[in-house]
Design a protein around this motif. Structure first.
Motif, PDB file in Angstrom:
ATOM      1  N   VAL A  21      -5.962   6.863 -11.779  1.00 31.43           N
ATOM      2  CA  VAL A  21      -6.908   6.076 -10.500  1.00 31.43           C
ATOM      3  C   VAL A  21      -8.567   6.142 -10.802  1.00 31.43           C
ATOM      4  N   ILE A  79       7.009   7.861  -6.883  1.00 31.04           N
ATOM      5  CA  ILE A  79       5.774   7.981  -6.278  1.00 31.04           C
ATOM      6  C   ILE A  79       5.061   6.695  -6.990  1.00 31.04           C
ATOM      7  N   ASP A  98      -3.631  10.531  -9.585  1.00 29.17           N
ATOM      8  CA  ASP A  98      -4.970  10.422  -9.028  1.00 29.17           C
ATOM      9  C   ASP A  98      -5.975  10.451 -10.130  1.00 29.17           C
ATOM     10  N   ARG A 155       1.449   3.903  -6.890  1.00 31.09           N
ATOM     11  CA  ARG A 155      -0.115   3.853  -7.058  1.00 31.09           C
ATOM     12  C   ARG A 155      -0.327   2.269  -7.247  1.00 31.09           C
ATOM     13  N   SER A 211       2.177   5.297  -0.114  1.00 28.27           N
ATOM     14  CA  SER A 211       1.948   6.585   0.244  1.00 28.27           C
ATOM     15  C   SER A 211       1.190   7.227  -0.995  1.00 28.27           C
ATOM     16  N   ALA A 212       0.111   8.233  -0.658  1.00 29.14           N
ATOM     17  CA  ALA A 212      -0.315   8.724  -1.796  1.00 29.14           C
ATOM     18  C   ALA A 212       0.639  10.041  -2.307  1.00 29.14           C
ATOM     19  N   TYR A 213       1.981  10.333  -1.277  1.00 25.58           N
ATOM     20  CA  TYR A 213       2.648  11.286  -1.911  1.00 25.58           C
ATOM     21  C   TYR A 213       3.879  10.526  -2.247  1.00 25.58           C
ATOM     22  N   HIS A 244       1.589  13.534  -8.771  1.00 27.60           N
ATOM     23  CA  HIS A 244       0.491  12.973  -7.808  1.00 27.60           C
ATOM     24  C   HIS A 244      -0.669  13.394  -8.547  1.00 27.60           C
ATOM     25  N   THR A 245      -1.199  14.505  -8.979  1.00 28.40           N
ATOM     26  CA  THR A 245      -2.376  14.765  -9.690  1.00 28.40           C
ATOM     27  C   THR A 245      -2.723  13.890 -10.895  1.00 28.40           C
ATOM     28  N   THR A 294       0.836  -1.073  -0.167  1.00 24.48           N
ATOM     29  CA  THR A 294      -0.074  -0.161  -0.006  1.00 24.48           C
ATOM     30  C   THR A 294       1.055   1.269  -0.009  1.00 24.48           C
TER      31      THR A 294
END
Length: 176
Positions: A148, A20, A145, A22, A7-9, A141-142, A5
């Protein structure tokens, strides 16, 4: 195999290097298609046809205003479209692709199956300075997202609102 799992960051994992991750719904071939097929990639990152061979040039074309509905207000200094010439450095379908990132950087996408999911690791190397590190961190990051959301059949949050919030958060999280 244990699920990872992430980290989102993103995190700085070396000098001028951001990593990074996902955990995405699989299978790996579906995720690979979203990384390498221009029509799918433009839904979360940038368009641009890629020939899957080392040395093959391609062009990324970003239109971040089109990634969400509504897109929100674009920050000062950003254009509606951005283009960048790149070249494939390494490719191992459907597990890994590395390409240049102008002017001197490099990005790697690595895919590793984790049960019914796929762990995507993005490594962005040779980021020029802190200002670009903050932009790149908030950007990946954006964009991830948005990926996802797309893979889950959901509408992403307004791109620029999320990017601006994350830009500030990374400014507070990452060392000077």
């Amino acid at each position: 195999m244990n699920d990872i799992t992430p980290s989102a960051y993103g995190a700085l994992t070396g000098p001028a290097e951001l990593t990074i991750q996902r955990l995405l719904p699989g299978p790996i071939e579906r995720v690979w298609a979203y990384l390498t097929d221009s029509d799918l990639r433009k839904q979360w990152l940038a368009s641009g046809d890629m020939q899957m061979s080392v040395g093959a040039p391609f062009e990324f074309v970003w239109r971040n205003d089109e990634l969400s509905n509504p897109p929100a207000k674009r920050p000062e200094g950003f254009s509606a479209e951005h283009r960048m010439q790149s070249e494939i450095v390494e490719v191992d379908p459907p597990r890994k692709i590395t390409f240049t990132w102008a002017p001197r950087g490099e990005v790697t996408f690595e895919l590793n199956p984790q049960g019914s999911k796929v762990l995507l690791t993005v490594i962005h190397r040779r980021i020029s300075d802190r200002a670009n590190t903050l932009k790149v961190s908030a950007g990946w990051h954006t964009h991830l997202d948005v990926l996802v959301s797309r893979l889950n059949g959901e509408e992403p949050k307004p791109y620029w609102d999320v990017w601006q919030r994350l830009h500030e958060e990374y400014g507070a999280r990452l060392p000077d």
